[in-house]
Design a protein around this motif. Structure first.
Motif, PDB file in Angstrom:
ATOM      1  N   GLU A  30       0.872  -1.089  -0.049  1.00  0.00           N
ATOM      2  CA  GLU A  30       0.082  -0.340  -0.314  1.00  0.00           C
ATOM      3  C   GLU A  30       1.223   0.892   0.010  1.00  0.00           C
ATOM      4  O   GLU A  30       0.540   2.077  -0.648  1.00  0.00           O
ATOM      5  CB  GLU A  30      -0.891  -0.125   1.521  1.00  0.00           C
ATOM      6  N   GLY A  31       1.967   0.965   0.296  1.00  0.00           N
ATOM      7  CA  GLY A  31       3.285   2.744   0.782  1.00  0.00           C
ATOM      8  C   GLY A  31       3.352   2.696  -0.741  1.00  0.00           C
ATOM      9  O   GLY A  31       3.209   3.717  -0.879  1.00  0.00           O
ATOM     10  N   LYS A  32       3.814   2.048  -1.333  1.00  0.00           N
ATOM     11  CA  LYS A  32       4.486   1.711  -2.683  1.00  0.00           C
ATOM     12  C   LYS A  32       2.748   2.006  -3.592  1.00  0.00           C
ATOM     13  O   LYS A  32       3.403   2.988  -5.045  1.00  0.00           O
ATOM     14  CB  LYS A  32       4.563   0.681  -3.450  1.00  0.00           C
ATOM     15  N   LEU A  33       2.089   1.755  -3.286  1.00  0.00           N
ATOM     16  CA  LEU A  33       1.190   2.184  -4.227  1.00  0.00           C
ATOM     17  C   LEU A  33       0.724   3.669  -4.553  1.00  0.00           C
ATOM     18  O   LEU A  33      -0.034   4.279  -5.262  1.00  0.00           O
ATOM     19  CB  LEU A  33       0.044   1.696  -3.702  1.00  0.00           C
ATOM     20  N   ARG A  34       0.512   4.119  -2.889  1.00  0.00           N
ATOM     21  CA  ARG A  34       0.106   5.708  -2.867  1.00  0.00           C
ATOM     22  C   ARG A  34       1.703   6.849  -3.703  1.00  0.00           C
ATOM     23  O   ARG A  34       1.041   7.574  -4.041  1.00  0.00           O
ATOM     24  CB  ARG A  34       0.492   5.911  -1.123  1.00  0.00           C
ATOM     25  N   GLU A  35       2.803   5.921  -3.372  1.00  0.00           N
ATOM     26  CA  GLU A  35       3.660   6.868  -3.568  1.00  0.00           C
ATOM     27  C   GLU A  35       3.670   7.158  -5.239  1.00  0.00           C
ATOM     28  O   GLU A  35       3.658   7.875  -5.975  1.00  0.00           O
ATOM     29  CB  GLU A  35       5.391   6.843  -3.339  1.00  0.00           C
ATOM     30  N   ILE A  36       3.364   5.960  -5.889  1.00  0.00           N
ATOM     31  CA  ILE A  36       3.151   5.626  -7.803  1.00  0.00           C
ATOM     32  C   ILE A  36       1.921   6.462  -7.771  1.00  0.00           C
ATOM     33  O   ILE A  36       1.665   7.025  -9.049  1.00  0.00           O
ATOM     34  CB  ILE A  36       2.870   4.552  -8.018  1.00  0.00           C
ATOM     35  N   ARG A  37       0.983   6.606  -7.147  1.00  0.00           N
ATOM     36  CA  ARG A  37      -0.534   6.777  -7.426  1.00  0.00           C
ATOM     37  C   ARG A  37      -0.403   8.955  -7.416  1.00  0.00           C
ATOM     38  O   ARG A  37      -0.760   9.664  -8.388  1.00  0.00           O
ATOM     39  CB  ARG A  37      -1.514   6.966  -7.108  1.00  0.00           C
ATOM     40  N   ALA A  38       0.571   8.659  -6.054  1.00  0.00           N
ATOM     41  CA  ALA A  38       1.110  10.330  -6.078  1.00  0.00           C
ATOM     42  C   ALA A  38       1.518  10.991  -6.936  1.00  0.00           C
ATOM     43  O   ALA A  38       1.658  11.881  -7.959  1.00  0.00           O
ATOM     44  CB  ALA A  38       2.163  10.973  -4.850  1.00  0.00           C
ATOM     45  N   LEU A  39       2.865  10.279  -8.044  1.00  0.00           N
ATOM     46  CA  LEU A  39       3.739  10.720  -9.206  1.00  0.00           C
ATOM     47  C   LEU A  39       3.263  10.337  -9.995  1.00  0.00           C
ATOM     48  O   LEU A  39       2.769  12.130 -10.857  1.00  0.00           O
ATOM     49  CB  LEU A  39       4.734   9.455  -9.063  1.00  0.00           C
ATOM     50  N   MET A  40       2.240   9.663 -10.732  1.00  0.00           N
ATOM     51  CA  MET A  40       1.209   9.683 -11.752  1.00  0.00           C
ATOM     52  C   MET A  40      -0.355  10.570 -11.776  1.00  0.00           C
ATOM     53  O   MET A  40      -0.318  10.687 -12.779  1.00  0.00           O
ATOM     54  CB  MET A  40       0.722   8.075 -11.768  1.00  0.00           C
ATOM     55  N   ALA A  41      -0.070  11.245 -10.340  1.00  0.00           N
ATOM     56  CA  ALA A  41      -1.298  11.506 -10.385  1.00  0.00           C
ATOM     57  C   ALA A  41      -1.547  13.016 -11.349  1.00  0.00           C
ATOM     58  O   ALA A  41      -1.955  13.234 -12.241  1.00  0.00           O
ATOM     59  CB  ALA A  41      -1.842  12.539  -9.468  1.00  0.00           C
ATOM     60  N   PRO A  42      -1.003  13.946 -12.208  1.00  0.00           N
ATOM     61  CA  PRO A  42      -0.032  15.102 -13.026  1.00  0.00           C
ATOM     62  C   PRO A  42      -0.824  14.366 -14.297  1.00  0.00           C
ATOM     63  O   PRO A  42      -0.903  15.201 -15.101  1.00  0.00           O
ATOM     64  CB  PRO A  42       1.171  14.843 -13.010  1.00  0.00           C
ATOM     65  N   CYS A  91      -5.195   4.830 -12.072  1.00  0.00           N
ATOM     66  CA  CYS A  91      -4.261   3.547 -10.932  1.00  0.00           C
ATOM     67  C   CYS A  91      -4.643   2.382 -10.775  1.00  0.00           C
ATOM     68  O   CYS A  91      -5.482   2.954  -9.685  1.00  0.00           O
ATOM     69  CB  CYS A  91      -2.532   4.362 -10.491  1.00  0.00           C
ATOM     70  N   LEU A  92      -4.784   1.706 -11.048  1.00  0.00           N
ATOM     71  CA  LEU A  92      -5.074   0.034 -11.201  1.00  0.00           C
ATOM     72  C   LEU A  92      -4.348  -0.543  -9.767  1.00  0.00           C
ATOM     73  O   LEU A  92      -3.392  -0.773 -10.389  1.00  0.00           O
ATOM     74  CB  LEU A  92      -6.127  -0.213 -11.344  1.00  0.00           C
TER      75      LEU A  92
END
Length: 202
Positions: A15-27, A32-33
């Motif tokens: 979940e920690g990695k998923l949060r970080e990657i989602r934040a990086l992909m947000a722009p 992201c699934l």
């Protein structure tokens, strides 16, 4: 521009990695699934490098989901421990029941450093390999690193994994003490992601 598509599978159950990657992909406006949302199994990480394991996970997720998949394989490498835990960073966190406890993992690293002696130093670095795979078999991989040293006891409740014991060069706070935006600006994952973004823009 190299296309990913409107949906991207993030091939992790962390979940920690998923949060970080989602934040990086947000722009980028890409949905992201997480692998857990799609009930994708966690493949056995049999690679001998971060890139090999990231590619293995990305290919498996892309094949099963029929969508592009982005996988992260990352870990902490300690100079005095000959690069351990390295690709086994998550494994070091497993307790006797097989559950991951990074408090336990950080304690193991500290005990190993104490055994190595103070003359061995406390230099360490994080590595992140990102692999982007498509169902048709195409794959691209990128790797980023951030260097620093380890402290004890752990400090801070932000981040995840080994973040509370890692201080990046030029800073006094651990990744566990930093605000997420500050960590995202310099982390190993951010450096690998920057290479991915540059590739997508070409």
């Amino acid at each position: 521009m190299n296309a990913v598509g409107p949906k991207l599978v993030i091939a992790t159950h962390n979940e920690g990695k998923l949060r970080e990657i989602r934040a990086l992909m947000a722009p980028f406006g890409i949905e992201c699934l997480g692998a857990a949302e799609l009930d994708l199994p966690e493949p056995e990480e049999t690679g001998t490098s971060f890139v090999a394991n990231a590619e293995l996970k990305a290919r498996a997720a892309a094949d099963l989901a029929g969508l592009p998949a982005l996988s992260d394989d990352s870990g902490l490498s300690v100079d005095a421990l000959n690069g351990e835990p390295g690709i086994h960073s998550a494994r070091w966190a497993e307790d006797e029941a097989g559950k991951r406890d990074f408090g336990h993992a950080m304690q193991k690293v500290e005990e190993a450093l104490q055994a190595a002696g103070p003359e061995s130093g406390r230099d360490a670095h994080f590595t992140c390999a990102l692999s982007l795979a498509w169902p048709d078999g195409r794959i691209e991989s990128f790797e980023g690193k951030v260097f620093g040293h380890l402290v004890w006891p752990p400090r801070g409740d932000n981040g995840f994994g080994y973040d509370p014991v890692f201080v990046p060069h030029g800073h006094e706070e651990t990744f566990g003490e930093m605000e997420p935006a500050a960590k995202h600006a310099m982390s190993h994952r951010a450096k690998a992601f920057e290479q991915l973004v540059q590739w997508l823009a070409t």
